[in-house]
Design an enzyme around this catalytic site. Sequence first.
Site, PDB file in Angstrom:
ATOM      1  N   ASP A 430       0.871  -1.169   0.000  1.00  0.00           N
ATOM      2  CA  ASP A 430       0.000   0.000   0.000  1.00  0.00           C
ATOM      3  C   ASP A 430       0.913   1.224   0.000  1.00  0.00           C
ATOM      4  O   ASP A 430       2.031   1.165   0.519  1.00  0.00           O
ATOM      5  CB  ASP A 430      -0.883  -0.029   1.254  1.00  0.00           C
ATOM      6  CG  ASP A 430      -1.723   1.228   1.380  1.00  0.00           C
ATOM      7  OD1 ASP A 430      -2.373   1.597   0.397  1.00  0.00           O
ATOM      8  OD2 ASP A 430      -1.699   1.843   2.465  1.00  0.00           O
ATOM      9  N   GLU A 464     -11.042  12.727   8.446  1.00  0.00           N
ATOM     10  CA  GLU A 464      -9.876  12.161   9.139  1.00  0.00           C
ATOM     11  C   GLU A 464      -8.810  11.680   8.161  1.00  0.00           C
ATOM     12  O   GLU A 464      -7.789  11.126   8.562  1.00  0.00           O
ATOM     13  CB  GLU A 464     -10.316  10.985  10.022  1.00  0.00           C
ATOM     14  CG  GLU A 464     -11.179  11.419  11.201  1.00  0.00           C
ATOM     15  CD  GLU A 464     -11.602  10.258  12.075  1.00  0.00           C
ATOM     16  OE1 GLU A 464     -11.206   9.113  11.771  1.00  0.00           O
ATOM     17  OE2 GLU A 464     -12.310  10.506  13.063  1.00  0.00           O
ATOM     18  N   ALA A 498     -19.504  19.640   0.722  1.00  0.00           N
ATOM     19  CA  ALA A 498     -20.141  20.334   1.851  1.00  0.00           C
ATOM     20  C   ALA A 498     -20.750  21.640   1.346  1.00  0.00           C
ATOM     21  O   ALA A 498     -20.467  22.097   0.229  1.00  0.00           O
ATOM     22  CB  ALA A 498     -19.131  20.604   2.954  1.00  0.00           C
ATOM     23  N   ASP A 499     -21.597  22.218   2.182  1.00  0.00           N
ATOM     24  CA  ASP A 499     -22.156  23.545   1.887  1.00  0.00           C
ATOM     25  C   ASP A 499     -21.474  24.558   2.787  1.00  0.00           C
ATOM     26  O   ASP A 499     -21.413  24.371   4.013  1.00  0.00           O
ATOM     27  CB  ASP A 499     -23.663  23.561   2.148  1.00  0.00           C
ATOM     28  CG  ASP A 499     -24.416  22.645   1.187  1.00  0.00           C
ATOM     29  OD1 ASP A 499     -23.903  22.419   0.074  1.00  0.00           O
ATOM     30  OD2 ASP A 499     -25.488  22.124   1.567  1.00  0.00           O
ATOM     31  N   ILE A 505     -19.530  23.222  -2.150  1.00  0.00           N
ATOM     32  CA  ILE A 505     -18.081  23.024  -2.287  1.00  0.00           C
ATOM     33  C   ILE A 505     -17.800  21.541  -2.543  1.00  0.00           C
ATOM     34  O   ILE A 505     -18.327  20.666  -1.862  1.00  0.00           O
ATOM     35  CB  ILE A 505     -17.328  23.467  -1.006  1.00  0.00           C
ATOM     36  CG1 ILE A 505     -17.720  24.883  -0.578  1.00  0.00           C
ATOM     37  CG2 ILE A 505     -15.816  23.323  -1.188  1.00  0.00           C
ATOM     38  CD1 ILE A 505     -17.339  25.970  -1.548  1.00  0.00           C
ATOM     39  N   LEU A 506     -16.951  21.286  -3.533  1.00  0.00           N
ATOM     40  CA  LEU A 506     -16.456  19.932  -3.811  1.00  0.00           C
ATOM     41  C   LEU A 506     -14.932  19.970  -3.790  1.00  0.00           C
ATOM     42  O   LEU A 506     -14.321  20.910  -4.324  1.00  0.00           O
ATOM     43  CB  LEU A 506     -16.917  19.455  -5.191  1.00  0.00           C
ATOM     44  CG  LEU A 506     -18.406  19.145  -5.369  1.00  0.00           C
ATOM     45  CD1 LEU A 506     -18.725  18.954  -6.836  1.00  0.00           C
ATOM     46  CD2 LEU A 506     -18.787  17.895  -4.593  1.00  0.00           C
ATOM     47  N   ASP A 625      -1.477  -1.062   6.261  1.00  0.00           N
ATOM     48  CA  ASP A 625      -1.525  -0.536   7.631  1.00  0.00           C
ATOM     49  C   ASP A 625      -2.426  -1.362   8.549  1.00  0.00           C
ATOM     50  O   ASP A 625      -2.519  -1.091   9.738  1.00  0.00           O
ATOM     51  CB  ASP A 625      -1.949   0.935   7.650  1.00  0.00           C
ATOM     52  CG  ASP A 625      -3.364   1.146   7.114  1.00  0.00           C
ATOM     53  OD1 ASP A 625      -4.108   0.152   6.992  1.00  0.00           O
ATOM     54  OD2 ASP A 625      -3.724   2.291   6.823  1.00  0.00           O
TER      55      ASP A 625
END
Length: 736
Positions: A430, A464, A498-499, A505-506, A625
Site C-alpha cells: 500500500d 480524518e 459540503a455547503d 463546495i467539492l 496498515d
Amino acid sequence: MTQKTILNISGMHCASCAVNIENALKKERGIFSINVNLASEKAYLEYDPIEIDIPKVKKTIEKLGYKATEKNIEEEMHDHHKDAEEKEIKKLKNTFIFSLVLGLPIFYLVMAEMIGLPMPMLSLKTKIVIQFLITTAIMTVNYPLYVSGLKKLIQRNPNMDSLIETGTLVAYLYSLVISLLIWFKPNFTGNHLYYESAALILVFISLGKYLEKLTKGKTSEAIKKLIGLQPKEATIIKNNEEIKIPISEVRVGDIILIRPGEKIPVDGIVIDGYSGVDEKAITGESIPVEKKKDDEVIGATINKTGVLKFRVTRVGKDTMLAQIIKIVEEAMGSKAPIQLLVDKVSFYFVPSVMLIAILAFILWLITGQSLTFALTIFVAVLIIACPCSLGLATPTAVMMGTGLAAQNGILIKSSKALEMARAVNIIIFDKTGTLTKGEPTVTDIIGEKNKILKIAASVEKNSEHPLAQAVVQKAKEEKIELSDVQNFQAIPGHGVSADLGNKKILMGTRKLMADNHIDIQSVEKQMEERENQGKTVMILAQNQEIIGLIAVADILKEYSKEAVEMLHKLGKKVGIITGDNKRVGEAIAKELGIDYVLAEVLPQEKSEEIKKLQTEGNIVAMVGDGINDAPALAQADLGIALGSGTDVAMETGEIVLIKDDLRDVIKAIDLSKYTLRKIKQNLFWAFFYNVIGIPVAAGILYPFTGWLLNPTIAAAAMAFSSVSVVSNSLLMKRYK
C-alpha cells in the site's frame, strides 16, 4: 459466538498423546478447532461457550489420562507456572540419577566378564537375585512410565510409554520365569536373562526424558523472556506523594513516575518530562526512541536518560506486552500444514510398531530361531521406535522461529503464515502510511492562496483522511480562521462535499469532478506537472466552478527503497497499490524501482486487485496498515500489517511488523525459509531414524551379517533421537 483459550496439559509423552487428545475433543459438540502442542505441552482451543464449557473439556482430557489446567496470561506474566516446570525437570533428573546409580552394578555384573574386568566371586543364583532386585528397584523408580503405558493400553490408545512398558515388562517377566526355573529345577540348563536389558533400557529412557524436557523448555525461552520483561512494582504519584505498589494494583488513569534506568511497567501517555526509551525488547529497535509530552510509552521498555511522568492507558492483558505474548503463544500452538501428515503418521505409529514387533517375533520363531532370539527382536522393535521425534520435529522449530521473530519485532500469528512467507513471489505495498510516512504536507496552492486554503480547510476539518489533515495543518500554520460548513459528506476514494454559506463546495479527484459534470481541462496541465513529481493534487470547486488546486506530497519512509532493492535480490516482484492516479503511482514506483503500479484503486477494490494477481498464478503478500487495507490483507496469501501504537492484537495481518521498518518484510521471509529448512531437517531425521531403526531392530540384517540389535542399544538410540531433533531446533538461536 467463538471463544479462545489455552490449556496447560501434563502427562503427554509422545506425538500420539497429542493426536489422541485432539481426536477426542474434535468429537465434542461446540469445539471449532483444537491444536495440541507436544513441545509446549499446551492445547489451543477455539469453542462455542454455549455448546461446551471448559470444565467439560478438562473432563474429556482427564478421561484420557492427562491433566488439564486453564492458562491465564496475567498469571503467566507473574511466573506462577515456572516453579511447576522446574519441579518437573528436577523430578526427571532425580529419576535418571537413581536409575543410573542402581543400574551401574547390574551393568558391571553383565559386562565385566566380557571386557576382562575382575569379577566378584558370586554364584549364579546370587547373581540372579542381585539382578532381579536391582531391576525391580529401577522399574519402581520409573513407575509413572508403567502407569501411563498401561492406562493407554487399556484405553486402546497406546503411546510411547506403552511400547517401553510392554518391552521391558516382557523382558523382566521372561527373565523372572527363567530365574525361578534355575532356582527350583536343578537340572534346568538355563537361558539368557534380560534383567540387564530391562534395567539399562530404563536408565537410557529416563535420561532421554530428562534431556527432552530440559531442551523442550529452552524452545519456549522467547516467551519466558517476554514474560520476564515486566517489572514487579510501579511508583505512582498520589496526593503529591510517591508510592510503590505491586504491578497488579496499577489501574488505568494512575500517574506513574519513571526515573532513568527503570523499566516502564505498563502502557501510557507521557504527561511530563523528556527522555530516550530503549524499546529493543518489544520492537527490536536498537536505538533509544525519544519521548516527550503526549507520546505513547510501552510497558516493559527501559527509560534511559530523563525522568518521565505518564498516565496509564492499559494494564494487565490489555498491554502491548500481554498482546504480544498472546499472539506469539497462539502462533506457537498453531499447526503448519506440513504437520498434518505427521499427525496422521503419529496416530497409527504406535499400534503399527506393536504389530510389527509381534509379527517379527512370530516370523523368527517360525523360521526356527529360539525363543530368546525372537524375544530379543520383539523387545528391540518396541524400544527403538520413537514417535516423540516425529511429534517434536515441527512444533519445536515453529516455537523457535516465532520466538526469534518476536525478538526482532515481528509477530507471526500462525504456523501457516510462517510456512507461506517463503513461497511468496510478489509483494504488493500500500502507498500511504506503508511506503510513505502517511504524514503528507501541502507543497503547492494554485489560485488565490488564502481564499483557497480557508475554504478547503473549513471543509476538510471534518475529515480524518491524512490529505485532509495536511490541508488543515497548513491553514493553522498560516493562522487562517476556519468557517463552519453544513451537509459534509466524505466520498471514499474520491473526496468530500459540503455547503459553505449558500455555496456548494467539492474537493477531491478528477472522478469526483466528472461525476458532478465539472470540466477540468483548464487545470489539467498544472495537475500533470505536479503528479509527475509524485505529488497528489486535489481540485477545489465552488458552485460547479474550479477555483484552485492544492498539491500535497508524502515523504517516503527511510528504508522503503532499500526494502524494495532487497526483495528484488531475493527474486521477488514488487508492486504498489494506491488510490492516487497513475502518474503519482508511477512517479513513486520509478523512484523506488517498483515493477507494478495498481493506481486509482478504491479501498473496497483493493482485494479484487489482489485476487486478479492470484488468478494469474502468483502467491501474493500484501503489506498495509492493517486497518484501511483489511480486505486486501485478508484476500492475500499472506497479509503483513504494520504495527500502529499499542493496538497490535487488532491488526488484520497474519504477520505484524511492530516497528514499521519495511526491511522486516525481508527478515520475515528469511525467517520463514530458515524455520522451514529446520522443520524439514527435523522431519527427515525423525522419519529416517524410524524407517531405518525399526527394520534393523526386527532383524533385517541378521541373515546377511549375523548381527542383531541389542535392546539396550536400541533404548539409547531412541532416547537420543528426540533430543537430537530438539537440539537441531535450538541451533536456530544462532540466526542472525
